[in-house]
Design a protein around this motif. Structure first.
Motif, short mmCIF file in Angstrom:
data_model
loop_
_atom_site.label_atom_id
_atom_site.label_comp_id
_atom_site.label_asym_id
_atom_site.label_seq_id
_atom_site.Cartn_x
_atom_site.Cartn_y
_atom_site.Cartn_z
N LYS A 80 0.82 -1.21 0.00
CA LYS A 80 0.00 0.00 0.00
C LYS A 80 0.86 1.26 0.00
CE LYS A 80 -3.62 -2.47 2.52
NZ LYS A 80 -4.33 -2.61 3.83
N TRP B 226 -7.71 2.59 3.18
CA TRP B 226 -7.22 1.99 1.95
C TRP B 226 -8.34 1.71 0.95
CZ3 TRP B 226 -3.38 1.95 -1.02
CH2 TRP B 226 -3.19 0.96 -2.00
N ARG C 248 -7.07 3.20 -2.46
CA ARG C 248 -6.68 2.24 -3.51
C ARG C 248 -7.19 2.68 -4.87
NH1 ARG C 248 -7.93 -2.24 -6.50
NH2 ARG C 248 -6.37 -3.94 -6.50
#
Length: 349
Positions: free
Chosen positions: A39, A340, A344
Motif C-alpha cells: 500500500k 485503503w 486504492r
C-alpha cells in the motif's frame, strides 16, 4: 522378487535417475510466493533516514531483493501493507535500487503510494534547519554544462549553462528527458494539507545557528511547507550557486517552481518509477517527495561558503531533520493505510 523382474526394476530406476540428472524429466518445483501487495513504500537513501521510520514498525519482516545494495539488501514490510526500502545515496544507487524493487516478482506495486523521505540542504530564503518540504517539481541540477566561474565570460551570470545552449539564460532542449518532472499536484496538496499544522522538532543548537541569518524564514522555527527540490550528485555551497539553483528551477519549470531543497537522488528515483509505470508495474502519479533541511545551502552574512560546507554538522540540523521527516510524513501514511478502501482507487478529494 523374481530375478528377471529385479534386474528390470533396477534398470528402469537407473534410467529414470539418469533422465532426471540430465534434465530430460522435469522436477516438480514449489510454486513461487504470491507477490506482496504494498500500500505504501517509503523510500529512504541511507541508514539514519530508514531508522527514523523503522523504529515505529511493528513486527517487521525483511524480504531480500536481488539487486539491492549489499549494505541494505532487504525491503522491510509490516502486515498492514507498509514497506520501506533503502536505495543507497546518489543517482546511480537510487536508479539501480529502484529498478531492482520495481521489477522484483516479490511485490505487487501497481496501486502503491511511494513516499520518498530524506534529508537535504535547504535554501534559507524558503526554509530553515528542520523545515520539511513537499515538492511538486523535481529538477536535475547536474544536467548542465559547466565552465569554472574564474574562466566564464564576464557577461555571464554563472559558469553553469544548459546543455546545448549558448549562455546561462537560454532554455535547454531537454534532450535527456529527465531534467524536470512534475508530481501529481492533487497528491502533493493532500500530503501538505494533512501535515501542515504538525509541530516539528526544534533544538537550542539550531536556534543559535539560525540566529546568524538576519531574515526569515531562515531565523524562524522549522515548519512544514511546499516548495521544490533540486537533484545533483555534487554537493555545493554558497550564495552564487544558490542563485543559480533558483534561476535553473524557475527556468525549467517555466516560472512555476520555487527551489528550496537540494539532494542527490530524486530525479533518478522518479525516472525508475516512470519506466516501471510504462511496464504496468507502478503508478508514477502516486509519488510524494518529502525533504527535510539538515543544513543550509549558503552561509549567513560574513561566513565563507567553504566554512558553511565543511562545518555543516555544526548547524545541528541532522537529527531534528530526521525526526521531522517522520512527523511530517506519518499523517499521509496513516491516512492511506486507515482508509485503503478509498485510497486504492485514487487520491480522495
Amino acid at each position: 522378487m523374481h530375478p528377471v523382474i529385479h534386474r528390470f526394476f533396477h534398470r528402469a530406476m537407473g534410467a529414470v535417475l539418469f533422465a532426471l540428472l540430465c534434465g530430460a524429466i522435469p522436477v516438480a518445483q514449489a510454486a513461487p510466493p504470491r507477490p506482496i501487495p504494498v500500500k505504501v513504500m517509503i523510500v529512504t537513501m541511507f541508514g539514519p533516514e530508514a531508522q527514523t521510520w523503522l523504529k515505529h514498525f511493528h513486527q517487521p519482516r525483511n524480504i531480500a531483493v536481488p539487486g539491492l545494495p549489499e549494505n541494505h539488501p532487504d525491503v522491510t514490510c509490516q502486515s498492514d501493507g507498509l514497506c520501506l526500502m533503502t536505495t543507497g545515496m546518489g543517482h546511480a544507487n537510487a536508479a539501480a535500487s529502484m529498478m531492482a524493487v520495481l521489477f522484483s516478482p516479490r511485490f505487487d506495486l501497481r496501486h502503491t503510494y511511494f513516499l520518498v523521505s530524506g534529508i537535504a540542504g535547504i535554501n534559507p530564503r524558503e526554509g530553515t534547519l528542520g523545515t520539511t518540504a513537499w515538492a511538486l517539481y523535481l529538477v536535475d541540477f547536474g544536467l548542465q554544462w559547466e565552465i569554472d566561474a574564474r574562466e566564464k565570460p564576464a557577461n555571464w551570470s554563472s559558469g553553469y549553462l544548459g546543455i546545448n545552449t549558448r549562455d546561462p539564460e537560454q532554455f535547454p532542449p531537454l534532450d535527456y528527458r529527465t531534467e524536470v518532472f512534475s508530481l501529481d499536484a492533487k497528491l502533493v496538496n493532500k500530503a501538505y494539507a494533512l501535515s501542515r499544522n504538525v509541530k516539528l522538532v526544534d533544538s537550542a543548537e539550531m536556534t543559535a545557528y539560525r540566529a546568524q541569518y538576519p531574515y526569515a524564514p531562515a531565523n524562524q522555527p522549522p515548519h512544514v511547507t511546499q516548495c521544490d527540490t533540486l537533484s545533483g550528485d555534487t554537493w555545493w555551497s554558497g550564495d552564487l550557486l544558490g542563485q543559480r539553483a533558483e534561476q535553473w528551477t524557475r527556468m525549467l519549470t517555466l516560472g512555476k517552481g520555487t527551489y528550496c531543497t537540494t539532494q542527490q537522488e530524486d530525479n533518478a528515483t522518479y525516472e525508475a518509477l516512470k519506466r516501471a509505470t510504462a511496464a504496468g508495474r507502478a503508478d508514477m502519479n502516486r509519488v510524494a517527495v518529502l525533504r527535510a533541511g539538515s543544513d543550509f545551502d549558503r552561509p549567513p552574512p560574513g561566513m565563507p561558503a567553504a566554512e558553511n560546507l565543511l562545518d555543516y554538522p555544526k548547524q545541528g540540523g541532522f537529527m531534528p531533520a530526521l525526526d521531522n521527516l517522520y512527523l511530517t510524513g506519518e499523517p499521509l501514511v496513516h491516512a492511506i493505510l486507515a482508509h485503503w478502501d478509498v485510497w486504492r482507487a485514487g487520491i480522495p478529494d
